[in-house]
Design an enzyme around this catalytic site. Structure first.
Site, PDB file in Angstrom:
ATOM      1  N   SER A  23      14.322   1.619   4.635  1.00  0.00           N
ATOM      2  CA  SER A  23      14.390   2.289   5.966  1.00  0.00           C
ATOM      3  C   SER A  23      15.900   2.377   6.418  1.00  0.00           C
ATOM      4  O   SER A  23      16.437   2.856   7.379  1.00  0.00           O
ATOM      5  CB  SER A  23      13.702   1.761   6.942  1.00  0.00           C
ATOM      6  OG  SER A  23      12.317   2.216   6.951  1.00  0.00           O
ATOM      7  N   LYS A  50      17.701   5.697   7.178  1.00  0.00           N
ATOM      8  CA  LYS A  50      17.757   6.156   8.420  1.00  0.00           C
ATOM      9  C   LYS A  50      18.858   6.338   9.227  1.00  0.00           C
ATOM     10  O   LYS A  50      18.935   7.037  10.268  1.00  0.00           O
ATOM     11  CB  LYS A  50      16.357   5.647   9.149  1.00  0.00           C
ATOM     12  CG  LYS A  50      15.143   5.958   8.585  1.00  0.00           C
ATOM     13  CD  LYS A  50      13.979   5.443   9.490  1.00  0.00           C
ATOM     14  CE  LYS A  50      12.627   5.719   9.067  1.00  0.00           C
ATOM     15  NZ  LYS A  50      12.453   4.836   7.636  1.00  0.00           N
ATOM     16  N   SER A  69      11.220   3.328  13.405  1.00  0.00           N
ATOM     17  CA  SER A  69      11.438   3.521  12.256  1.00  0.00           C
ATOM     18  C   SER A  69      10.449   4.514  11.677  1.00  0.00           C
ATOM     19  O   SER A  69       9.961   4.509  10.297  1.00  0.00           O
ATOM     20  CB  SER A  69      11.364   2.394  11.424  1.00  0.00           C
ATOM     21  OG  SER A  69      11.891   2.375  10.081  1.00  0.00           O
TER      22      SER A  69
END
Length: 389
Positions: free
Chosen positions: A64, A67, A130
């Site tokens: 993640s 991101k 997230s």
């Protein structure tokens, strides 16, 4: 012969004997704490210097942490006024987790097809929750499709000069051919903090409530009372391990810690905490020169003017161990025996050398701070005679 001239930093005369120059800062060895992770980087935000690193260029699964680039591309669209924070996005079916095996068991904002959500809330859903579904919704809104958005992500990577980063998804779930490094992620994090002053506060928000669902930010360092951490992101998949990027401030200083391949969620936080604590305790950032600051004047021949102010074109700072700060010295060296007009403003006329304990640790361009046009015929003749005599 080339001339060397002592210059002043912070009101103190700092002499330095001329010597061979290095292009990157190098100080006496400072031993960082032992870090239990596959790779890591500690970067000084102001200077971009890496203070500590382990396997910084090892390509790994970002999970993640992807991101961060998603957020950077969204920010670019905001800067270009292609979208606005108050725009309302209609969520498409491809952002719906139900029936999508890719999203099974992953982090979500829990969007449904037809939901109408502002760009601001979707951005918070990406950063705080997230939310993989929020990433898809924003990718569709900004670029028309996930594939088009991924292309923008890789274009932004190229613009940042990243050599070991390639994205295949907008959210970071495992995908063949997707990789980055701790070193590249530090550069991305620094770019976010620099370019998103209006939105960066979202990275420090501890929770988000949307549609009756409250979720906590997974960056546990936001609650740490020993550090002032205000971002940025965590990530985890089975193949990536536990990743974190944390940024902490102390006064006007800011450090960025990247830890990849940690052993647990608490473990990654502890490793980042050790890096940040060590860097803030043992290092300092010294302001060297302001942009356009004159470091001296040099004679110019055959010009309308006979004196030329020289200095640094850019703001310059240096991060170094605290016990080395009082040993810092500087001089500038011209790259020609004498300066002759015409000279253009911003033209490189030599180099500034910063030394620590007699060793050059950083070099900077020495530039002309104003233009000196060629003088008239009589003035040039007089200079010619003076030089001959």
């Amino acid at each position: 012969m080339k001339r060397s001239v002592s210059v002043v930093i912070g009101g103190i005369l700092l002499p330095l004997a001329a010597q061979a120059a290095e292009t990157t800062p190098h100080f006496p060895t400072m031993t960082p704490p032992a870090i239990d992770a596959a790779s890591y980087v500690l970067m000084d935000y102001t200077t971009g210097q890496v203070l500590a690193a382990g396997n910084a260029d090892e390509r790994r699964n970002p999970a993640s942490l992807t991101k961060l680039m998603t957020g950077l591309v969204i920010d670019h669209a905001l800067d270009q006024h292609k979208i606005g924070l108050d725009d309302v996005v209609t969520v498409g079916k491809d952002a719906w987790a139900q029936g999508n095996p890719v999203f099974k068991g992953s982090s979500l904002m829990f969007l449904k097809p037809g939901d109408r959500v502002t760009v601001r809330d979707l951005s918070r859903g990406i950063i705080i929750d997230s939310g993989n579904d929020a990433c898809v919704a924003m990718a569709d809104y900004v670029a028309g499709s996930q594939a088009n958005f991924v292309k923008l992500m890789n274009e932004k990577s190229a613009q940042l000069g990243l050599q070991n980063t390639h994205f295949e998804t907008v959210h970071g779930l495992d995908a063949p051919g997707q990789f980055t490094t701790a070193g590249d992620l530090a550069v991305i994090a620094r770019a976010i903090i620099m370019s998103e002053p209006a939105e960066y506060h979202m990275y420090s928000e501890k929770s988000l409530t949307w549609n009756g669902i409250t979720q906590q930010n997974r960056n546990g360092l936001l609650w740490d009372k020993t550090l002032h951490v205000d971002g940025l992101k965590t990530g985890h998949t089975a193949s990536a391990g536990f990743n974190i990027i944390a940024s902490a401030t102390e006064g006007d200083r800011r450090l960025i810690a990247v830890v990849m391949g940690g052993k647990s969620s608490k473990g990654r936080e502890e490793q980042a905490r050790k890096l940040l604590t060590w860097g803030l305790r043992d290092f300092t950032t010294v302001h060297l020169f302001s942009a356009g600051q004159s470091l001296g004047e040099e004679p110019v021949w055959y010009g309308e003017n006979h004196r030329l102010p020289v200095g640094s074109a850019q703001e310059q700072s240096l991060s170094l161990p605290k016990n080395e700060a009082d040993k810092l010295k500087a001089q500038y060296v011209l790259n020609v025996a004498r300066l002759e007009a015409p000279v253009n403003k911003g033209q490189t006329v030599g180099e500034i050398r910063i030394s620590d304990n007699g060793q050059v640790v950083k070099t900077l361009p020495l530039v002309a701070l104003q233009a000196v046009p060629q003088g008239g015929a009589f003035s040039r003749l007089m200079d010619y005679v003076k030089l001959k005599l």
